[in-house]
Motif scaffolding. Sequence first.
Motif, PDB file in Angstrom:
ATOM      1  N   UNK A 172       0.812  -1.222   0.000  1.00 13.31           N
ATOM      2  CA  UNK A 172       0.000   0.000   0.000  1.00 13.31           C
ATOM      3  C   UNK A 172       0.843   1.267   0.000  1.00 13.31           C
ATOM      4  N   UNK A 173       2.164   1.116   0.045  1.00  9.77           N
ATOM      5  CA  UNK A 173       3.053   2.274  -0.002  1.00  9.77           C
ATOM      6  C   UNK A 173       3.329   2.924   1.335  1.00  9.77           C
ATOM      7  N   UNK A 174       2.719   2.406   2.399  1.00  9.14           N
ATOM      8  CA  UNK A 174       2.881   3.039   3.703  1.00  9.14           C
ATOM      9  C   UNK A 174       4.259   2.787   4.305  1.00  9.14           C
ATOM     10  N   UNK A 175       4.806   1.609   4.080  1.00  8.14           N
ATOM     11  CA  UNK A 175       6.101   1.273   4.665  1.00  8.14           C
ATOM     12  C   UNK A 175       7.227   2.061   3.997  1.00  8.14           C
ATOM     13  N   UNK A 176       7.065   2.339   2.719  1.00  4.94           N
ATOM     14  CA  UNK A 176       8.062   3.149   2.019  1.00  4.94           C
ATOM     15  C   UNK A 176       8.143   4.554   2.627  1.00  4.94           C
ATOM     16  N   UNK A 177       6.988   5.097   2.960  1.00  3.14           N
ATOM     17  CA  UNK A 177       6.958   6.429   3.561  1.00  3.14           C
ATOM     18  C   UNK A 177       7.661   6.429   4.917  1.00  3.14           C
ATOM     19  N   UNK A 178       7.372   5.424   5.730  1.00  2.00           N
ATOM     20  CA  UNK A 178       7.989   5.344   7.052  1.00  2.00           C
ATOM     21  C   UNK A 178       9.496   5.118   6.944  1.00  2.00           C
ATOM     22  N   UNK A 179       9.905   4.289   5.995  1.00  3.95           N
ATOM     23  CA  UNK A 179      11.333   4.037   5.806  1.00  3.95           C
ATOM     24  C   UNK A 179      12.067   5.315   5.455  1.00  3.95           C
ATOM     25  N   UNK A 180      11.464   6.084   4.572  1.00  3.85           N
ATOM     26  CA  UNK A 180      12.084   7.347   4.167  1.00  3.85           C
ATOM     27  C   UNK A 180      12.192   8.302   5.356  1.00  3.85           C
ATOM     28  N   UNK A 181      11.149   8.362   6.176  1.00  4.89           N
ATOM     29  CA  UNK A 181      11.176   9.220   7.352  1.00  4.89           C
ATOM     30  C   UNK A 181      12.276   8.814   8.323  1.00  4.89           C
ATOM     31  N   UNK A 182      12.537   7.499   8.388  1.00  2.00           N
ATOM     32  CA  UNK A 182      13.556   6.989   9.300  1.00  2.00           C
ATOM     33  C   UNK A 182      14.946   6.993   8.689  1.00  2.00           C
ATOM     34  N   UNK A 183      15.048   7.403   7.432  1.00  2.00           N
ATOM     35  CA  UNK A 183      16.347   7.472   6.778  1.00  2.00           C
ATOM     36  C   UNK A 183      16.932   6.114   6.438  1.00  2.00           C
ATOM     37  N   UNK A 184      16.060   5.158   6.131  1.00  2.00           N
ATOM     38  CA  UNK A 184      16.534   3.823   5.791  1.00  2.00           C
ATOM     39  C   UNK A 184      15.772   3.331   4.569  1.00  2.00           C
ATOM     40  N   UNK A 185      16.008   2.090   4.180  1.00  2.00           N
ATOM     41  CA  UNK A 185      15.254   1.479   3.086  1.00  2.00           C
ATOM     42  C   UNK A 185      14.220   0.530   3.668  1.00  2.00           C
ATOM     43  N   UNK A 186      13.226   0.196   2.865  1.00  2.00           N
ATOM     44  CA  UNK A 186      12.194  -0.709   3.363  1.00  2.00           C
ATOM     45  C   UNK A 186      12.753  -2.086   3.704  1.00  2.00           C
ATOM     46  N   UNK A 187      13.589  -2.704   2.861  1.00  2.00           N
ATOM     47  CA  UNK A 187      14.152  -4.006   3.263  1.00  2.00           C
ATOM     48  C   UNK A 187      14.937  -3.932   4.568  1.00  2.00           C
ATOM     49  N   UNK A 188      15.686  -2.855   4.766  1.00  2.00           N
ATOM     50  CA  UNK A 188      16.443  -2.710   6.012  1.00  2.00           C
ATOM     51  C   UNK A 188      15.498  -2.537   7.200  1.00  2.00           C
ATOM     52  N   UNK A 189      14.403  -1.820   6.978  1.00  2.00           N
ATOM     53  CA  UNK A 189      13.431  -1.622   8.054  1.00  2.00           C
ATOM     54  C   UNK A 189      12.773  -2.946   8.432  1.00  2.00           C
ATOM     55  N   UNK A 190      12.420  -3.750   7.430  1.00  2.00           N
ATOM     56  CA  UNK A 190      11.813  -5.059   7.701  1.00  2.00           C
ATOM     57  C   UNK A 190      12.774  -5.926   8.506  1.00  2.00           C
ATOM     58  N   UNK A 191      14.027  -5.931   8.117  1.00  2.00           N
ATOM     59  CA  UNK A 191      15.020  -6.720   8.839  1.00  2.00           C
ATOM     60  C   UNK A 191      15.158  -6.248  10.280  1.00  2.00           C
ATOM     61  N   UNK A 192      15.135  -4.934  10.469  1.00  2.00           N
ATOM     62  CA  UNK A 192      15.260  -4.373  11.816  1.00  2.00           C
ATOM     63  C   UNK A 192      14.041  -4.728  12.665  1.00  2.00           C
ATOM     64  N   UNK A 193      12.862  -4.690  12.057  1.00  2.00           N
ATOM     65  CA  UNK A 193      11.643  -5.042  12.786  1.00  2.00           C
ATOM     66  C   UNK A 193      11.723  -6.471  13.300  1.00  2.00           C
ATOM     67  N   UNK A 194      12.125  -7.391  12.432  1.00  2.00           N
ATOM     68  CA  UNK A 194      12.175  -8.793  12.832  1.00  2.00           C
ATOM     69  C   UNK A 194      13.278  -9.038  13.861  1.00  2.00           C
ATOM     70  N   UNK A 195      14.409  -8.371  13.700  1.00  2.00           N
ATOM     71  CA  UNK A 195      15.486  -8.523  14.677  1.00  2.00           C
ATOM     72  C   UNK A 195      15.055  -7.999  16.038  1.00  2.00           C
ATOM     73  N   UNK A 196      14.314  -6.894  16.036  1.00  2.00           N
ATOM     74  CA  UNK A 196      13.812  -6.334  17.292  1.00  2.00           C
ATOM     75  C   UNK A 196      12.826  -7.279  17.956  1.00  2.00           C
TER      76      UNK A 196
END
Length: 205
Positions: A172-196
């Motif tokens: 839906x494009x929502x994760x891309x927006x959040x990734x950009x706000x956090x200064x990262x990429x969506x794949x990196x954000x997904x990896x960080x979420x699962x690691x957390x």
Amino acid sequence: MKRTTYHHGALRDALLDACRRLIESEGIAAVSLRRVAREAGVSTGAPYHHFTDRAALLAALSTQGFETLGAELAAAKAAATGTPMQALSAMAAAYVRFAREHGAYFRLMFRPELSEPEKHPDTVVAADAAFAVLTDTIADAVAAGLLPADKAEVLGITWWAIGHGIASLWLDGQLDKRSEQLGTTTPELVEDIMATLNGLIDPVR
């Protein structure tokens, strides 16, 4: 120009491919047996050799989707090193990749009102087999003492919900927006979420 040289098995595959492409380009609402026949370059009566109605066609495509998902989850599990928790993390990432790479499947597989799986047992079997890859890995984690046995079923659903939620947000494009706000990429954000998440559940790993 209509194509008339498909042999019996190839016609079914061609119709399913045409249906998948149509969903990707125009959405599920655009699917009809007549429209899929036109996209496949065959006569309007050709789909009825394999599918009694639209729901049967969508169920067959859903079955393909669940089979593909199950294979990708199994591959992610096999490739993971370390504990079952790391396998679960890899599988969650694979689930999200599947949604991104096979959007037509993903948008259809969880719409039972369209594919009517209660009338098409192959779809139910494929869905259960894909989910079993996850539950088997949860069982591995329980056997290794990493997860509580009395929460195994709930944790399986939880992992599915997390993976599905992340995938839906990305589509839906929502994760891309959040990734950009956090200064990262969506794949990196997904990896960080699962690691957390893994760290919260198994902090001593």
